[in-house]
Design a protein around this motif. Structure first.
Motif, short mmCIF file in Angstrom:
data_model
loop_
_atom_site.label_atom_id
_atom_site.label_comp_id
_atom_site.label_asym_id
_atom_site.label_seq_id
_atom_site.Cartn_x
_atom_site.Cartn_y
_atom_site.Cartn_z
N ALA A 68 -4.06 -2.14 -4.68
CA ALA A 68 -4.29 -3.46 -5.27
C ALA A 68 -4.19 -4.59 -4.26
O ALA A 68 -4.59 -5.71 -4.55
N ASP A 69 -3.65 -4.33 -3.08
CA ASP A 69 -3.54 -5.36 -2.05
C ASP A 69 -4.70 -5.32 -1.05
O ASP A 69 -5.12 -6.36 -0.56
N THR A 70 -5.18 -4.12 -0.74
CA THR A 70 -6.16 -3.97 0.34
C THR A 70 -7.53 -3.48 -0.11
O THR A 70 -8.46 -3.50 0.68
N ALA A 71 -7.64 -2.98 -1.33
CA ALA A 71 -8.86 -2.36 -1.86
C ALA A 71 -9.20 -1.04 -1.16
O ALA A 71 -10.29 -0.51 -1.33
N LYS A 72 -8.25 -0.50 -0.42
CA LYS A 72 -8.46 0.80 0.23
C LYS A 72 -8.39 1.89 -0.83
O LYS A 72 -7.49 1.89 -1.68
N ILE A 73 -9.33 2.83 -0.77
CA ILE A 73 -9.30 3.97 -1.69
C ILE A 73 -8.24 4.93 -1.20
O ILE A 73 -8.32 5.48 -0.10
N LEU A 74 -7.21 5.11 -2.03
CA LEU A 74 -6.07 5.96 -1.67
C LEU A 74 -6.33 7.42 -2.01
O LEU A 74 -5.83 8.31 -1.33
N SER A 75 -7.09 7.65 -3.09
CA SER A 75 -7.44 9.02 -3.45
C SER A 75 -8.70 9.03 -4.30
O SER A 75 -9.04 8.04 -4.94
N GLU A 76 -9.38 10.15 -4.25
CA GLU A 76 -10.58 10.39 -5.06
C GLU A 76 -10.47 11.80 -5.61
O GLU A 76 -10.22 12.73 -4.87
#
Length: 80
Positions: A68-76
């Protein structure tokens, strides 16, 4: 005078850090994920992340966990 400048500098650094770490809105997270080629079908906000149901460019249904801070996808993961 030096104390005033140091205090102002410290405040500016704290304010900048706070802005840089402020949580993204759902629309900002949506735009970030769509920019990576996904089609979003549902988005839910959790504590520090978004759970996003989406379609890949190949049409596969996936669930994404997005910071929620970086918009990085943490998992898929495949979404049944």
């Amino acid at each position: 005078m030096k104390t005033t400048l140091l205090t102002a500098s410290a405040f500016a650094m704290v304010a900048t850090a706070s802005i840089a770490q402020s949580p993204l809105s759902a629309s900002a997270a949506l735009q970030a994920v769509e920019a990576k080629g996904y089609t979003v079908t549902e988005i839910d906000r959790e504590a520090a992340w978004f759970e996003i149901d989406a379609l890949t460019q190949n049409g596969m249904r996936v669930e994404l966990i997005v910071d929620a801070d970086t918009a990085k996808i943490l998992s898929e993961a495949a979404d049944d």
